[in-house]
Design a protein around this motif. Structure first.
Motif, PDB file in Angstrom:
ATOM      1  N   LEU A  47      85.467  33.152   7.013  1.00 47.25           N
ATOM      2  CA  LEU A  47      85.975  31.789   6.856  1.00 47.25           C
ATOM      3  C   LEU A  47      84.793  30.835   6.786  1.00 47.25           C
ATOM      4  CD1 LEU A  47      88.536  30.072   6.696  1.00 47.25           C
ATOM      5  CD2 LEU A  47      88.524  29.959   9.201  1.00 47.25           C
ATOM      6  N   LEU A  48      84.644  30.167   5.645  1.00 46.77           N
ATOM      7  CA  LEU A  48      83.418  29.456   5.301  1.00 46.77           C
ATOM      8  C   LEU A  48      83.570  27.944   5.402  1.00 46.77           C
ATOM      9  CD1 LEU A  48      82.448  31.605   2.187  1.00 46.77           C
ATOM     10  CD2 LEU A  48      82.079  32.098   4.619  1.00 46.77           C
ATOM     11  N   HIS A  49      82.530  27.308   5.910  1.00 48.27           N
ATOM     12  CA  HIS A  49      82.547  25.855   6.134  1.00 48.27           C
ATOM     13  C   HIS A  49      82.135  25.078   4.885  1.00 48.27           C
ATOM     14  CE1 HIS A  49      78.142  25.425   6.323  1.00 48.27           C
ATOM     15  NE2 HIS A  49      78.103  26.518   7.080  1.00 48.27           N
ATOM     16  N   GLY A  50      82.325  23.758   4.961  1.00 47.40           N
ATOM     17  CA  GLY A  50      81.970  22.872   3.865  1.00 47.40           C
ATOM     18  C   GLY A  50      80.528  22.405   3.932  1.00 47.40           C
ATOM     19  N   ALA A  51      80.159  21.540   2.988  1.00 46.49           N
ATOM     20  CA  ALA A  51      78.755  21.170   2.788  1.00 46.49           C
ATOM     21  C   ALA A  51      78.143  20.461   3.985  1.00 46.49           C
ATOM     22  CB  ALA A  51      78.630  20.293   1.544  1.00 46.49           C
ATOM     23  N   THR A  52      78.895  19.622   4.680  1.00 43.83           N
ATOM     24  CA  THR A  52      78.326  18.862   5.788  1.00 43.83           C
ATOM     25  C   THR A  52      78.725  19.429   7.145  1.00 43.83           C
ATOM     26  OG1 THR A  52      80.204  17.322   5.696  1.00 43.83           O
ATOM     27  CG2 THR A  52      78.254  16.742   4.419  1.00 43.83           C
ATOM     28  N   ASP A  53      79.256  20.657   7.162  1.00 43.75           N
ATOM     29  CA  ASP A  53      79.741  21.276   8.396  1.00 43.75           C
ATOM     30  C   ASP A  53      78.824  22.419   8.828  1.00 43.75           C
ATOM     31  OD1 ASP A  53      81.882  19.546   8.190  1.00 43.75           O
ATOM     32  OD2 ASP A  53      83.202  21.036   7.259  1.00 43.75           O
ATOM     33  N   ASN A  54      79.267  23.114   9.903  1.00 44.21           N
ATOM     34  CA  ASN A  54      78.602  24.344  10.318  1.00 44.21           C
ATOM     35  C   ASN A  54      79.646  25.337  10.815  1.00 44.21           C
ATOM     36  OD1 ASN A  54      79.263  23.645  12.972  1.00 44.21           O
ATOM     37  ND2 ASN A  54      77.226  22.905  13.461  1.00 44.21           N
ATOM     38  N   HIS A  55      79.213  26.391  11.485  1.00 43.54           N
ATOM     39  CA  HIS A  55      80.110  27.478  11.860  1.00 43.54           C
ATOM     40  C   HIS A  55      81.138  27.092  12.926  1.00 43.54           C
ATOM     41  CE1 HIS A  55      76.933  27.464  14.834  1.00 43.54           C
ATOM     42  NE2 HIS A  55      77.624  28.261  15.619  1.00 43.54           N
ATOM     43  N   THR A  56      81.000  25.911  13.539  1.00 39.01           N
ATOM     44  CA  THR A  56      81.933  25.517  14.598  1.00 39.01           C
ATOM     45  C   THR A  56      83.123  24.707  14.099  1.00 39.01           C
ATOM     46  OG1 THR A  56      80.841  23.413  15.145  1.00 39.01           O
ATOM     47  CG2 THR A  56      79.979  25.422  16.196  1.00 39.01           C
ATOM     48  N   ASN A  57      83.065  24.173  12.886  1.00 39.31           N
ATOM     49  CA  ASN A  57      84.049  23.168  12.470  1.00 39.31           C
ATOM     50  C   ASN A  57      85.462  23.704  12.321  1.00 39.31           C
ATOM     51  OD1 ASN A  57      81.337  21.945  11.695  1.00 39.31           O
ATOM     52  ND2 ASN A  57      82.711  20.243  11.304  1.00 39.31           N
ATOM     53  N   TRP A  58      85.608  24.921  11.774  1.00 39.45           N
ATOM     54  CA  TRP A  58      86.957  25.474  11.646  1.00 39.45           C
ATOM     55  C   TRP A  58      87.605  25.635  13.017  1.00 39.45           C
ATOM     56  CZ3 TRP A  58      90.300  25.900   7.858  1.00 39.45           C
ATOM     57  CH2 TRP A  58      89.867  25.957   6.530  1.00 39.45           C
ATOM     58  N   GLN A  59      86.834  26.053  13.989  1.00 43.59           N
ATOM     59  CA  GLN A  59      87.374  26.232  15.330  1.00 43.59           C
ATOM     60  C   GLN A  59      87.679  24.889  15.990  1.00 43.59           C
ATOM     61  OE1 GLN A  59      84.575  27.566  18.180  1.00 43.59           O
ATOM     62  NE2 GLN A  59      86.075  27.649  19.851  1.00 43.59           N
ATOM     63  N   ARG A  60      86.845  23.877  15.748  1.00 39.89           N
ATOM     64  CA  ARG A  60      86.993  22.576  16.408  1.00 39.89           C
ATOM     65  C   ARG A  60      88.135  21.755  15.832  1.00 39.89           C
ATOM     66  NH1 ARG A  60      81.539  20.172  15.112  1.00 39.89           N
ATOM     67  NH2 ARG A  60      82.373  18.297  16.129  1.00 39.89           N
ATOM     68  N   PHE A  61      88.365  21.838  14.523  1.00 35.89           N
ATOM     69  CA  PHE A  61      89.292  20.907  13.878  1.00 35.89           C
ATOM     70  C   PHE A  61      90.587  21.538  13.379  1.00 35.89           C
ATOM     71  CE2 PHE A  61      85.032  18.895  13.076  1.00 35.89           C
ATOM     72  CZ  PHE A  61      85.197  17.888  14.024  1.00 35.89           C
ATOM     73  N   THR A  62      90.744  22.859  13.573  1.00 38.70           N
ATOM     74  CA  THR A  62      92.010  23.516  13.250  1.00 38.70           C
ATOM     75  C   THR A  62      92.412  24.415  14.418  1.00 38.70           C
ATOM     76  OG1 THR A  62      91.203  25.590  12.268  1.00 38.70           O
ATOM     77  CG2 THR A  62      91.235  23.635  10.840  1.00 38.70           C
ATOM     78  N   SER A  63      93.583  25.011  14.295  1.00 37.74           N
ATOM     79  CA  SER A  63      94.048  25.980  15.297  1.00 37.74           C
ATOM     80  C   SER A  63      93.874  27.400  14.773  1.00 37.74           C
ATOM     81  CB  SER A  63      95.515  25.705  15.642  1.00 37.74           C
ATOM     82  OG  SER A  63      95.663  24.472  16.309  1.00 37.74           O
ATOM     83  N   ILE A  64      92.734  27.668  14.120  1.00 35.86           N
ATOM     84  CA  ILE A  64      92.518  28.964  13.487  1.00 35.86           C
ATOM     85  C   ILE A  64      92.630  30.110  14.481  1.00 35.86           C
ATOM     86  CG2 ILE A  64      89.994  28.737  13.698  1.00 35.86           C
ATOM     87  CD1 ILE A  64      92.024  30.590  10.940  1.00 35.86           C
ATOM     88  N   GLU A  65      92.218  29.908  15.740  1.00 33.50           N
ATOM     89  CA  GLU A  65      92.324  30.986  16.728  1.00 33.50           C
ATOM     90  C   GLU A  65      93.778  31.402  16.926  1.00 33.50           C
ATOM     91  OE1 GLU A  65      89.875  30.701  20.374  1.00 33.50           O
ATOM     92  OE2 GLU A  65      89.170  28.815  19.512  1.00 33.50           O
ATOM     93  N   ARG A  66      94.646  30.431  17.095  1.00 35.12           N
ATOM     94  CA  ARG A  66      96.065  30.733  17.312  1.00 35.12           C
ATOM     95  C   ARG A  66      96.685  31.359  16.071  1.00 35.12           C
ATOM     96  NH1 ARG A  66     100.351  27.197  16.713  1.00 35.12           N
ATOM     97  NH2 ARG A  66      98.925  25.410  16.667  1.00 35.12           N
ATOM     98  N   TYR A  67      96.348  30.832  14.887  1.00 38.19           N
ATOM     99  CA  TYR A  67      96.916  31.371  13.653  1.00 38.19           C
ATOM    100  C   TYR A  67      96.457  32.817  13.431  1.00 38.19           C
ATOM    101  CZ  TYR A  67      97.372  26.319  12.750  1.00 38.19           C
ATOM    102  OH  TYR A  67      97.639  24.982  12.841  1.00 38.19           O
ATOM    103  N   ALA A  68      95.181  33.097  13.698  1.00 37.24           N
ATOM    104  CA  ALA A  68      94.656  34.447  13.501  1.00 37.24           C
ATOM    105  C   ALA A  68      95.261  35.419  14.508  1.00 37.24           C
ATOM    106  CB  ALA A  68      93.139  34.436  13.614  1.00 37.24           C
TER     107      ALA A  68
END
Length: 267
Positions: A47-68
């Motif tokens: 799961l890949l981040h955007g241009a101004t993000d890093n590896h933490t953003n998906w975890q910080r701004f979505t519920s990806i842990e719960r969905y996965a």
């Protein structure tokens, strides 16, 4: 759901690198959480981040842990800085890192499947470009790839026609790809590489393309759809009034997880 923040030295990049990983966890009979699920290795989503993000953003701004957790899939979220997931002309070999070293490192640390039918990639914006690049450049390894609000062509950045005025992004695009003429027909030109695969009859992954109608990348996404719809296994979803924003990506990644061809009993 277990969470790992991994710091390691990348031999490919010759620098310290990071990724976040989450894994399914088994529920016990009293409703608490037990250990990591046993059985076959986990299917994995890069799961890949955007241009101004890093590896933490998906975890910080979505519920990806719960969905996965609901899907029983491991998720690997690497940090690649403003690299466009590419082997840069004036920089570092980030695509080699992403496609070769990262899977080897993650696979050595965690119980991940190495079967093509269990490998997936998805990302937003620059990460959508990166996910499609993995599917197009490494079709023998990925069963499905998904782009959300993807910057699916980088040519407009190099010609000065991009609607995005971020000076750092534009400067890094030139350092990464060179001129528009150098980009055209190169391994970074996804449409060009995909046309080559179609001419050769290559077995390709499934593609999912999502974008909001208010997103500045909607034109690039419609161009890709016009060129390849009906020629590849392509699912296109436009979301009315959605922009380049986390509220859209949080909902859209759930749709992507529902769309993934997860094998019954793979986890």
């Amino acid at each position: 759901m277990p969470l790992a923040q991994v710091e390691f030295f990348s031999e490919t990049l010759s620098l310290s690198s990071s990724f976040t990983a989450v894994f399914p966890q088994q529920a016990t009979s009293i409703g608490t959480r037990g250990g990591l699920e046993q059985g076959p290795p986990y299917p994995v989503l890069y799961l890949l981040h955007g241009a101004t993000d890093n590896h933490t953003n998906w975890q910080r701004f979505t519920s990806i842990e719960r969905y996965a957790q609901e899907k029983g899939i491991a998720v690997i979220m690497p940090s690649v800085h403003l690299s466009f997931y590419s082997d840069q002309k004036m920089g570092l070999p980030y695509f080699t890192f992403l496609s070769e070293e990262l899977p080897a490192v993650a696979g050595s640390l965690f119980r991940l499947s190495d079967r093509r039918e269990d490998w997936f990639a998805a990302g937003l914006s620059m990460g959508g470009y990166g996910a499609f690049k993995l599917g197009i450049r490494c079709p023998e390894r990925f069963a499905a790839v998904a782009s959300l609000s993807g910057s699916l062509s980088q040519r407009t950045r190099l010609t000065g026609e991009s609607p995005i005025g971020n000076a750092a992004v534009l400067r890094m695009a030139m350092l990464t790809f060179g001129s528009a003429e150098e980009y055209d027909g190169s391994p970074d030109d996804l449409a060009h590489v995909l046309e080559q695969h179609l001419a050769a009859g290559t077995r390709l992954p499934r593609f999912y393309q999502g974008c909001g109608t208010n997103d500045f990348n909607i034109g690039l996404n419609r161009d890709f759809r016009r060129q390849f719809e009906g020629r590849i296994d392509l699912t296109c979803v436009e979301t009315a009034d959605a922009g380049h924003e986390w509220s859209y990506w949080d909902a859209a990644i759930r749709d992507v997880l529902d769309w993934l061809p997860l094998r019954r009993g793979a986890r």
